[in-house]
Design a protein around this motif. Structure first.
Motif, short mmCIF file in Angstrom:
data_model
loop_
_atom_site.label_atom_id
_atom_site.label_comp_id
_atom_site.label_asym_id
_atom_site.label_seq_id
_atom_site.Cartn_x
_atom_site.Cartn_y
_atom_site.Cartn_z
N PRO A 41 117.98 37.38 29.06
CA PRO A 41 118.89 37.71 27.32
C PRO A 41 117.89 37.10 26.35
O PRO A 41 117.79 35.94 26.36
CB PRO A 41 120.42 37.67 27.44
N VAL A 42 117.67 37.38 24.88
CA VAL A 42 117.53 36.83 23.93
C VAL A 42 118.66 35.68 23.74
O VAL A 42 119.35 35.32 23.80
CB VAL A 42 118.15 37.84 22.69
N GLY A 43 117.83 34.60 22.96
CA GLY A 43 118.38 33.22 22.85
C GLY A 43 118.39 32.17 24.37
O GLY A 43 118.35 31.22 23.79
N ILE A 44 117.72 32.63 25.24
CA ILE A 44 117.68 31.79 26.92
C ILE A 44 116.17 30.79 26.72
O ILE A 44 115.40 32.04 26.30
CB ILE A 44 117.35 32.67 27.40
N PHE A 45 116.21 30.34 26.65
CA PHE A 45 115.17 29.24 26.74
C PHE A 45 114.78 29.30 27.97
O PHE A 45 115.31 28.85 29.02
CB PHE A 45 115.26 27.72 26.05
N HIS A 46 113.25 29.65 28.59
CA HIS A 46 113.09 30.16 29.90
C HIS A 46 112.73 29.31 31.07
O HIS A 46 112.12 28.11 30.20
CB HIS A 46 111.71 31.11 29.87
N HIS A 47 113.57 29.00 31.78
CA HIS A 47 112.97 27.58 32.88
C HIS A 47 112.63 28.68 34.00
O HIS A 47 113.17 29.37 34.17
CB HIS A 47 114.23 26.52 32.95
N SER A 48 111.94 27.43 35.08
CA SER A 48 111.49 28.08 36.04
C SER A 48 112.62 28.41 36.73
O SER A 48 112.53 29.23 37.72
CB SER A 48 110.19 27.40 36.34
N THR A 49 113.97 28.06 37.38
CA THR A 49 115.05 27.74 37.84
C THR A 49 114.91 29.94 37.46
O THR A 49 115.38 29.67 38.78
CB THR A 49 115.57 27.12 37.50
N GLU A 88 107.77 22.14 21.73
CA GLU A 88 108.47 22.99 22.74
C GLU A 88 109.12 24.01 22.23
O GLU A 88 109.60 24.95 21.81
CB GLU A 88 108.14 23.02 24.16
N ILE A 89 110.29 23.34 21.66
CA ILE A 89 111.65 24.06 21.85
C ILE A 89 111.64 24.91 20.29
O ILE A 89 111.67 25.27 20.25
CB ILE A 89 113.12 23.12 21.72
N ASP A 90 111.34 23.87 19.24
CA ASP A 90 110.73 23.86 17.87
C ASP A 90 109.52 25.20 17.75
O ASP A 90 110.00 26.78 17.41
CB ASP A 90 110.55 23.44 17.31
N ARG A 91 108.85 25.93 19.01
CA ARG A 91 107.93 26.75 19.27
C ARG A 91 108.98 27.22 19.92
O ARG A 91 108.64 29.17 19.47
CB ARG A 91 106.67 26.08 19.78
N PHE A 92 109.21 27.33 20.77
CA PHE A 92 110.60 28.69 21.29
C PHE A 92 111.62 28.73 20.07
O PHE A 92 111.71 30.30 19.59
CB PHE A 92 111.46 27.90 22.15
N LEU A 93 111.85 28.23 18.89
CA LEU A 93 113.28 29.09 17.99
C LEU A 93 111.79 29.91 17.12
O LEU A 93 112.56 30.62 16.28
CB LEU A 93 113.74 27.67 17.60
N LYS A 94 110.80 29.25 16.83
CA LYS A 94 110.17 29.96 15.98
C LYS A 94 109.81 31.18 16.34
O LYS A 94 110.04 32.60 15.87
CB LYS A 94 108.30 29.43 15.66
N PHE A 95 109.54 31.75 17.82
CA PHE A 95 109.58 32.56 18.58
C PHE A 95 110.39 33.57 18.90
O PHE A 95 110.77 34.83 17.71
CB PHE A 95 108.86 32.25 19.76
N MET A 96 111.67 32.79 18.52
CA MET A 96 113.21 34.17 18.71
C MET A 96 113.42 34.67 17.12
O MET A 96 114.42 35.10 16.45
CB MET A 96 114.28 32.68 19.77
N GLU A 97 112.70 34.21 16.24
CA GLU A 97 113.09 34.40 14.89
C GLU A 97 112.92 35.49 14.27
O GLU A 97 113.71 36.57 14.33
CB GLU A 97 112.64 33.58 13.94
N ASN A 98 111.13 36.13 15.40
CA ASN A 98 111.84 37.73 15.38
C ASN A 98 110.56 38.08 16.88
O ASN A 98 109.56 38.45 17.58
CB ASN A 98 110.42 38.04 14.73
N ILE A 155 107.22 36.42 25.51
CA ILE A 155 106.18 35.29 24.58
C ILE A 155 107.35 34.09 24.98
O ILE A 155 106.62 33.75 25.31
CB ILE A 155 106.24 35.95 23.36
N ARG A 156 108.66 34.64 25.37
CA ARG A 156 108.86 32.62 26.37
C ARG A 156 108.11 32.25 27.33
O ARG A 156 108.26 31.30 27.38
CB ARG A 156 110.36 33.44 26.29
N GLN A 157 107.12 33.20 28.14
CA GLN A 157 106.68 32.63 29.18
C GLN A 157 105.81 31.42 28.85
O GLN A 157 105.57 30.98 29.28
CB GLN A 157 105.98 33.45 29.84
N MET A 158 105.06 31.17 27.22
CA MET A 158 104.47 30.02 27.12
C MET A 158 104.73 29.43 26.76
O MET A 158 104.08 28.44 26.65
CB MET A 158 103.42 31.19 25.48
N VAL A 159 106.50 29.45 26.42
CA VAL A 159 107.00 27.76 26.57
C VAL A 159 107.26 27.57 27.90
O VAL A 159 108.28 27.94 28.20
CB VAL A 159 108.07 28.18 25.44
#
Length: 249
Positions: A23-31, A99-109, A162-166
């Motif tokens: 789902p949109v908004g989730i910070f991806h983690h390998s778990t 990395e958190i800020d990079r993730f949020l940048k991805f989630m802008e669009n 694209i979240r796989q990059m974080v």
């Protein structure tokens, strides 16, 4: 090239290939990916022990699964990687905020997906592998890794999330990885490609290999010619090794 009577289920994890994304908004983690593997096992209600085979990240996940559920895995086959890359504590702390800020940048669009001609997307995929894949192997992966554009004729985009990059939070301290390695009880086949680099100090990998040797039911190691994607470029170099390892199933 594997035994014809061998039942195989190949999985596209969420955010890969033809599987849906998290789902949109989730910070991806390998778990989440380990949970996805567990869901597959539970869904099919498999009672027999599993045989896991994976390359790179798939191999790392197989290692993690084998340590978390040591009594449910029969054999584990890993190509080129056999452990989670250990945290560099200083780097981990310094990079986490970035990395958190990079993730949020991805989630802008989150729906932004650049599209390319076929030749360009093949070249981008190949370069993304650090040129470890041949053109033929690259095209093979793009059968599930790319989609046809609905807007431009002859254009394609990447299916991947694209979240796989974080990924900074997908690593663990070496002491945690030692403990995981000590829990492996299955038979292990580890194939390392001679032309592929290590993603950390090789001594950390060697340490974990020694722990696996000591605790697993059986351990087999081979060095094979090839790059990081050697199993894909030249499957004939590894298929006999894997086939022989699986004979006792």
């Amino acid at each position: 090239m594997l035994p014809a009577n061998l039942p195989i289920l190949a999985i596209d994890l969420p955010g890969h290939g033809l599987s849906s994304m998290y789902p949109v908004g989730i910070f991806h983690h390998s778990t989440e990916d380990i949970v996805a593997l567990r869901r597959v096992v539970k869904h099919f209600q498999w009672k027999e022990k599993l045989n896991l085979m994976g390359h790179s990240l798939g191999s790392i996940y197989s290692f993690v699964y084998s340590s978390l559920f040591p009594n449910e895995v029969n054999k584990y086959i890993g190509f080129d990687n056999i452990k989670i890359t250990a945290n560099d504590n200083d780097k981990f702390v310094r990079q986490s905020g970035l990395e958190i800020d990079r993730f949020l940048k991805f989630m802008e669009n989150p729906d932004y997906r650049p599209e390319y001609t076929w030749d360009v997307i093949v070249e981008r995929q190949k370069k993304g592998s650090m040129d470890s894949m041949t053109i033929e192997s690259t095209k093979l992966l793009l059968q599930r890794g790319a989609y046809k554009s609905a807007k431009k004729e002859g254009y394609f985009g990447f299916r991947r999330d694209i979240r796989q990059m974080v990924s900074v939070h997908s690593r663990l301290p070496q002491e945690h990885i030692r403990e995981m390695a000590s829990r492996l009880r299955c038979e292990v086949l580890y194939i390392k490609f001679k032309g592929a680099k290590y993603y950390e100090d090789k001594r950390k990998v060697d340490e974990i290999v020694e722990i696996i040797k000591k605790n697993s039911k059986y351990f087999e190691y081979h060095e094979v010619e090839g790059t990081h994607h050697g199993h894909l470029n030249n499957p004939e170099n590894v298929a006999p090794i894997v086939g022989n390892f699986l004979k006792t199933i």
